[in-house]
Design an enzyme around this catalytic site. Structure first.
Site, PDB file in Angstrom:
ATOM      1  N   ASP A 122     -39.438 -23.104   6.586  1.00  0.00           N
ATOM      2  CA  ASP A 122     -38.197 -23.175   5.686  1.00  0.00           C
ATOM      3  C   ASP A 122     -36.834 -23.646   6.483  1.00  0.00           C
ATOM      4  O   ASP A 122     -37.032 -23.391   7.749  1.00  0.00           O
ATOM      5  CB  ASP A 122     -37.957 -21.739   5.392  1.00  0.00           C
ATOM      6  CG  ASP A 122     -36.873 -21.519   4.508  1.00  0.00           C
ATOM      7  OD1 ASP A 122     -36.783 -22.247   3.413  1.00  0.00           O
ATOM      8  OD2 ASP A 122     -36.239 -20.625   4.145  1.00  0.00           O
ATOM      9  N   HIS A 129     -23.598 -23.389   2.713  1.00  0.00           N
ATOM     10  CA  HIS A 129     -24.324 -21.908   2.853  1.00  0.00           C
ATOM     11  C   HIS A 129     -24.232 -21.662   4.280  1.00  0.00           C
ATOM     12  O   HIS A 129     -23.941 -20.638   4.585  1.00  0.00           O
ATOM     13  CB  HIS A 129     -25.777 -22.341   2.495  1.00  0.00           C
ATOM     14  CG  HIS A 129     -26.652 -20.878   2.857  1.00  0.00           C
ATOM     15  ND1 HIS A 129     -26.489 -19.679   2.170  1.00  0.00           N
ATOM     16  CD2 HIS A 129     -27.914 -20.795   3.848  1.00  0.00           C
ATOM     17  CE1 HIS A 129     -27.382 -18.836   2.577  1.00  0.00           C
ATOM     18  NE2 HIS A 129     -28.116 -19.561   3.772  1.00  0.00           N
ATOM     19  N   GLU A 195     -32.927 -16.485  -2.212  1.00  0.00           N
ATOM     20  CA  GLU A 195     -32.273 -17.580  -1.743  1.00  0.00           C
ATOM     21  C   GLU A 195     -33.035 -18.946  -2.683  1.00  0.00           C
ATOM     22  O   GLU A 195     -33.909 -18.935  -2.881  1.00  0.00           O
ATOM     23  CB  GLU A 195     -32.620 -18.115  -0.427  1.00  0.00           C
ATOM     24  CG  GLU A 195     -32.123 -17.072   0.625  1.00  0.00           C
ATOM     25  CD  GLU A 195     -32.200 -17.500   2.030  1.00  0.00           C
ATOM     26  OE1 GLU A 195     -31.379 -17.092   3.210  1.00  0.00           O
ATOM     27  OE2 GLU A 195     -32.947 -18.185   2.295  1.00  0.00           O
ATOM     28  N   GLU A 197     -33.815 -22.272  -3.500  1.00  0.00           N
ATOM     29  CA  GLU A 197     -34.428 -23.408  -2.733  1.00  0.00           C
ATOM     30  C   GLU A 197     -35.215 -24.411  -3.712  1.00  0.00           C
ATOM     31  O   GLU A 197     -35.632 -24.253  -4.590  1.00  0.00           O
ATOM     32  CB  GLU A 197     -35.010 -22.863  -1.560  1.00  0.00           C
ATOM     33  CG  GLU A 197     -34.134 -22.059  -0.838  1.00  0.00           C
ATOM     34  CD  GLU A 197     -34.806 -21.779   0.654  1.00  0.00           C
ATOM     35  OE1 GLU A 197     -35.575 -22.556   1.167  1.00  0.00           O
ATOM     36  OE2 GLU A 197     -34.533 -20.629   1.193  1.00  0.00           O
ATOM     37  N   ASP A 229     -36.861 -17.948  -1.635  1.00  0.00           N
ATOM     38  CA  ASP A 229     -37.145 -17.203  -0.377  1.00  0.00           C
ATOM     39  C   ASP A 229     -36.454 -15.812  -0.517  1.00  0.00           C
ATOM     40  O   ASP A 229     -35.394 -15.801   0.094  1.00  0.00           O
ATOM     41  CB  ASP A 229     -36.558 -18.361   0.671  1.00  0.00           C
ATOM     42  CG  ASP A 229     -36.745 -17.699   2.160  1.00  0.00           C
ATOM     43  OD1 ASP A 229     -37.809 -17.063   2.311  1.00  0.00           O
ATOM     44  OD2 ASP A 229     -35.730 -17.946   3.049  1.00  0.00           O
ATOM     45  N   ARG A 233     -32.105  -8.609   4.283  1.00  0.00           N
ATOM     46  CA  ARG A 233     -31.028  -8.926   5.115  1.00  0.00           C
ATOM     47  C   ARG A 233     -30.751  -8.071   6.093  1.00  0.00           C
ATOM     48  O   ARG A 233     -30.491  -8.239   7.315  1.00  0.00           O
ATOM     49  CB  ARG A 233     -29.629  -9.191   4.318  1.00  0.00           C
ATOM     50  CG  ARG A 233     -29.495 -10.213   3.387  1.00  0.00           C
ATOM     51  CD  ARG A 233     -29.792 -11.766   3.968  1.00  0.00           C
ATOM     52  NE  ARG A 233     -29.503 -12.777   2.797  1.00  0.00           N
ATOM     53  CZ  ARG A 233     -29.956 -13.893   2.875  1.00  0.00           C
ATOM     54  NH1 ARG A 233     -30.456 -14.475   4.255  1.00  0.00           N
ATOM     55  NH2 ARG A 233     -29.953 -14.836   2.073  1.00  0.00           N
ATOM     56  N   GLN A 236     -33.734  -8.370   8.550  1.00  0.00           N
ATOM     57  CA  GLN A 236     -33.527  -9.869   9.223  1.00  0.00           C
ATOM     58  C   GLN A 236     -32.387  -9.946  10.224  1.00  0.00           C
ATOM     59  O   GLN A 236     -32.575 -10.131  11.415  1.00  0.00           O
ATOM     60  CB  GLN A 236     -33.091 -11.067   8.252  1.00  0.00           C
ATOM     61  CG  GLN A 236     -32.909 -12.158   8.811  1.00  0.00           C
ATOM     62  CD  GLN A 236     -32.297 -13.289   7.843  1.00  0.00           C
ATOM     63  OE1 GLN A 236     -32.319 -12.957   6.515  1.00  0.00           O
ATOM     64  NE2 GLN A 236     -31.965 -14.448   8.178  1.00  0.00           N
ATOM     65  N   LYS A 249     -38.297 -12.112   6.010  1.00  0.00           N
ATOM     66  CA  LYS A 249     -38.786 -13.187   5.305  1.00  0.00           C
ATOM     67  C   LYS A 249     -40.149 -13.171   4.845  1.00  0.00           C
ATOM     68  O   LYS A 249     -40.595 -13.837   3.646  1.00  0.00           O
ATOM     69  CB  LYS A 249     -38.289 -14.404   5.846  1.00  0.00           C
ATOM     70  CG  LYS A 249     -36.803 -14.625   6.416  1.00  0.00           C
ATOM     71  CD  LYS A 249     -35.953 -15.103   5.267  1.00  0.00           C
ATOM     72  CE  LYS A 249     -34.851 -15.786   5.670  1.00  0.00           C
ATOM     73  NZ  LYS A 249     -33.769 -16.200   4.500  1.00  0.00           N
ATOM     74  N   THR A 253     -42.602 -15.160  -0.770  1.00  0.00           N
ATOM     75  CA  THR A 253     -41.902 -16.624  -1.066  1.00  0.00           C
ATOM     76  C   THR A 253     -42.450 -17.054  -2.645  1.00  0.00           C
ATOM     77  O   THR A 253     -43.568 -17.177  -2.608  1.00  0.00           O
ATOM     78  CB  THR A 253     -42.110 -17.448  -0.140  1.00  0.00           C
ATOM     79  OG1 THR A 253     -41.572 -17.134   1.175  1.00  0.00           O
ATOM     80  CG2 THR A 253     -41.302 -18.812  -0.390  1.00  0.00           C
ATOM     81  N   GLU A 356     -23.850 -14.520  -0.138  1.00  0.00           N
ATOM     82  CA  GLU A 356     -22.662 -15.507  -0.377  1.00  0.00           C
ATOM     83  C   GLU A 356     -21.785 -14.944  -1.594  1.00  0.00           C
ATOM     84  O   GLU A 356     -20.777 -14.986  -1.563  1.00  0.00           O
ATOM     85  CB  GLU A 356     -23.029 -16.999  -0.319  1.00  0.00           C
ATOM     86  CG  GLU A 356     -23.585 -17.443   0.844  1.00  0.00           C
ATOM     87  CD  GLU A 356     -24.286 -18.985   0.384  1.00  0.00           C
ATOM     88  OE1 GLU A 356     -23.278 -19.843   0.688  1.00  0.00           O
ATOM     89  OE2 GLU A 356     -25.365 -19.210   0.125  1.00  0.00           O
TER      90      GLU A 356
END
Length: 407
Positions: A122, A129, A195, A197, A229, A233, A236, A249, A253, A356
């Site tokens: 990834d 971002h 996420e 992607e 993904d 948080r 992480q 993570k 996925t 975000e």
């Protein structure tokens, strides 16, 4: 004058799954629920590719497999021939009678993971971002790390937890430690995120010790899919120093069930944004045909649109990513999957992750039904869709990648 052939299948006309697209997937049907088959999405139907080849009197061994891996491993000349055959069968009226029994209504089949994932990488290729996260976590400092504009940053993920769209996502547990906490605690993630992607699927392998050059991108990449993904948080944030993402993570996925052939995206190719740092020679795509892609993405949370990330804004292209991840001599294998990283644009409603959209939870997202979100709650469902321009004003559809959070 239109150069796009017309199909004898009525629902393929003006469809994002017309003969200009023909994405591949793997399905089971009610008549043989235990048998996985390669399918091609066309209009409102799924074409049983192996049955179609036999009906047309063509070789069917690669299309009779239970995953896309044998076809992907066969290489670009075979991919081109199969795609040309499918186009002929679906546009030449003389094949209608023979192929019609191989068409199954799309709503009546079950879709599966379309290929066996070998490795998963990834990346982190959106400047918007990366800048947003830098501002969130390093306020008052330069938002981008010193290496960001010199190389496509990435991490190696877990191939075994790549799942097909529709698979429930179990809320992960792990260690969490907020800045004010004296010590870490263990429990379910409280800051579960997404996420949005785009994934790229490798077909042709490469030799160990031999890097893949920019010009060889098309020879190795079979097709493109959508990818979510999922990210814990809080897990992480505590674990990532000094080696990067791990358990935050690797729990899931999700990818879309349809793999759009790379050849279907020629009309979607665009020049990436202007770069203000000259890349090193092995990443310099200015003398060739850069592989920026004009994909219009949409993220929905519980049916409500929350973002429209523009893929054309990505700083690093998939072509550069493939070259960078092999420049040290690492080999490619059939079924390798590499992802773009979160797709985000310059405006708030184009950001591709909740971290975000809510500025790390400080600005809750207000949904049209009156509820608010900072991060995902149990029962929340996230759907990512995308389209791209095709030939003669047509639209290329990617389908969707959907997942519901289960506590």
């Amino acid at each position: 004058m239109s150069t796009t052939p017309s199909s004898w299948l009525a629902s393929a006309q003006d469809s994002p799954f017309g003969v200009h697209n023909l994405p591949y997937g793997v399905f089971t049907a009610a008549d043989q629920p235990g048998r996985r088959r390669i399918g091609v999405r066309v209009g409102d139907f799924v074409l049983d590719a192996g049955a179609a080849a036999r009906a047309a009197g063509a070789p069917s061994v690669l299309l009779d497999a239970d995953s896309l891996n044998p076809l992907m491993a066969a290489g670009r000349p075979v991919w081109s021939r199969v795609r040309a055959d499918l186009t002929t069968w679906l546009t030449d009226e003389s094949f209608r009678e023979a192929l019609s029994p191989a068409l199954l209504p799309a709503g009546e089949v079950e879709l599966h993971l379309p290929f066996e994932v070998a490795d998963y990488v990834d990346f982190y290729a959106s400047e918007h971002h990366a800048t947003n996260l830098g501002r969130i976590f390093r306020p008052g400092s330069e938002p981008l790390t010193p290496n960001w504009k010199h190389l496509p940053i990435g991490y190696h993920g877990r191939a075994g937890t790549v799942v097909v769209s529709g698979t429930p996502v179990v809320r992960p547990s792990g260690q969490r430690k907020a800045p004010a906490d004296a010590a870490p605690t263990f429990g379910p993630s409280r800051r579960l995120d997404i996420e949005a992607e785009v994934g790229f699927v490798v077909g042709t392998p490469s030799e160990l010790g031999r890097p893949v050059a920019l010009d060889d991108f098309r020879e190795h990449v079979f097709g493109v899919c959508l990818l979510n993904d999922w990210s814990a948080r809080d897990i992480q944030a505590w674990e990532y120093v000094p080696l990067g993402p791990f358990l935050g993570k690797s729990f899931a996925t999700s990818i879309s069930p349809w793999i759009v052939p790379l050849d279907a995206l020629d009309h979607a190719r665009v020049t990436p944004p202007e770069r203000d740092v000259e890349p090193l020679a092995y990443l310099d795509d200015r003398g060739g045909e850069p592989w920026g892609l004009d994909l219009a993405m949409e993220v929905r949370l519980n049916g409500h649109q929350v973002s429209r990330p523009p893929f054309a804004t990505m700083y690093w292209t998939a072509q550069q990513q493939l070259t960078h991840m092999t420049v040290n001599g690492a080999s490619l294998r059939t079924g390798d999957l590499f992802a773009s990283g979160t797709v985000s644009g310059p405006e708030r409603d184009t950001r591709g992750a909740l971290i975000e959209l809510t500025w790390n939870g400080e600005e809750p997202l207000k949904l049209p039904d009156g509820t608010t979100r900072t991060f995902l709650e149990d029962g929340d469902e996230v759907t990512i869709t995308a389209t791209a321009p095709g030939p003669d004003g047509t639209v290329i559809g990617f389908g969707e990648v959907t997942g519901r959070v289960r506590g």
